[in-house]
Scaffold this motif. Sequence first.
Motif, mmCIF file in Angstrom:
data_model
loop_
_atom_site.group_PDB
_atom_site.id
_atom_site.type_symbol
_atom_site.label_atom_id
_atom_site.label_comp_id
_atom_site.label_asym_id
_atom_site.label_seq_id
_atom_site.Cartn_x
_atom_site.Cartn_y
_atom_site.Cartn_z
ATOM 1 N N VAL A 120 14.552 -35.639 -17.086
ATOM 2 C CA VAL A 120 14.982 -34.959 -18.341
ATOM 3 C C VAL A 120 14.811 -35.809 -19.510
ATOM 4 O O VAL A 120 15.305 -37.194 -19.313
ATOM 5 N N LEU A 131 13.706 -25.852 -20.539
ATOM 6 C CA LEU A 131 15.339 -26.357 -20.850
ATOM 7 C C LEU A 131 15.743 -26.861 -19.516
ATOM 8 O O LEU A 131 15.356 -26.577 -18.440
ATOM 9 N N ALA A 132 16.322 -28.118 -19.661
ATOM 10 C CA ALA A 132 16.953 -28.962 -18.468
ATOM 11 C C ALA A 132 18.395 -28.455 -18.288
ATOM 12 O O ALA A 132 19.220 -28.837 -17.283
ATOM 13 N N GLU A 133 18.978 -27.606 -19.251
ATOM 14 C CA GLU A 133 20.459 -27.060 -19.194
ATOM 15 C C GLU A 133 20.461 -25.945 -19.820
ATOM 16 O O GLU A 133 20.049 -25.618 -20.622
ATOM 17 N N ASP A 134 21.577 -25.331 -19.550
ATOM 18 C CA ASP A 134 22.009 -23.913 -20.625
ATOM 19 C C ASP A 134 22.542 -24.678 -21.962
ATOM 20 O O ASP A 134 23.228 -25.478 -21.993
ATOM 21 N N LYS A 159 19.016 -20.202 -21.142
ATOM 22 C CA LYS A 159 19.566 -20.805 -19.712
ATOM 23 C C LYS A 159 18.377 -21.733 -19.318
ATOM 24 O O LYS A 159 17.382 -21.923 -19.775
ATOM 25 N N LYS A 160 19.120 -22.627 -18.446
ATOM 26 C CA LYS A 160 18.046 -23.754 -17.878
ATOM 27 C C LYS A 160 16.965 -22.982 -17.352
ATOM 28 O O LYS A 160 16.947 -22.008 -16.602
#
Length: 403
Positions: free
Chosen positions: A23, A36-39, A152-153
């Motif tokens: 990340v 994206l790596a996270e929400d 979202k992720k």
Amino acid sequence: MQNLSLEKAVDFLQAHCQRVTAVEEVPLLSAWGRILAEDYIAPFANPPFDRSPLDGYTFAAEETAGHDADNPAQFKIIGEECAGDFFAEEVPKGCALRIMTGGAIPQGCNCVVRQEDVAVDGDTIRVPFGIEPYTNFCFAGEDIQKGTKLAKKGTKLTAAHIGVLASMGFAMVKVLGNVRIALASTGDELVSPGQPLSPGKIYNSNLYLLASRLQELGFAPEIVGTLPDDAGEAARIIQGYRDRVDVFLTTGGVSIGKKDIMHGVVENVGQRLFWQVAMKPGAPVLAYTMGETLGLALSGNPFAACATFELIAVPVLAHISGNDKILPQRAQAVLTDAFPKESRGRRFIRGYYENGKVRLPEQHSSGSLFSMVGCNAFVDIPAGTGKLAKETEVDIMRLYRVK
């Protein structure tokens, strides 16, 4: 291993590569196309305050009840507010505030009237009609409520996503690391576009085709260039990318001719996984590992390289990147043209799919590139199939296209 089915070859390759899990945090302006790596959750409502959608005056709508052109409501103008300003006081009864588009509607007000619809006399306005509460009124949170999941992720960021994240004040976002891809062609016969074309030479179209397609799919390949028809020298160059890239992709040099050097290259740089896939065109696919790097050597024929890239390399890259949207999609379609050849083995032919029908080109040669223009599907013809007539229902693989 040798002569695997297409599906087994893809499954085998996916089992020998890892998804990108690293990340990194990047500036929002550099995040287009990243995963994206996270929400991301809305930290506040947007707009963050009630605001005006136009230039005019704001006041309490109830004070216009019963008024008309013969008996207009009158309000004293007590100030002015532009977008970016903030009128902190409550507007008293009988008073109005001049407000510009985007301005925050202050306490005591619940409507906006266009400035051209009222009469202005010094510090007084006359409103010649009744107005319902919340006319021309944009509520706080009208676009986004606090706590809304913005993205979202696993989402591949588009311009709209980036605009939404910017509206919420995110200057940096956490994304997955990019898939590292090196791309090369093999062959002493290849010449770079722009250079003189000597007798017996051809321009290196595969490198440009696959580099552009990788970019279209959201990847940023490192272009190695053309490798010489010398297994030792080619191995030395490829070895330099060991563990520096996730995938080393080449075209050419994979059959059994005198200058099909990739077999010798693999012996020098790593471990062979398999050679040959039961499909036409592009059967002599050579897969290998080089430390943590996966090597894929595809046919040098333009359409064969394209077909095996879409049907083998793309599923592998989708697995590594976690972006399944780029995968070819199975569907059925009806042929608008006959295909006059028998298919003793499994065959893929290019096609142009639209509204449940697929049109075929006149040229099906593996060396033909021009008929790939506009191609958005491959017709999947099972082994042992005879000639195909018009109106035959066929299985197709629809290729990912950027909308």
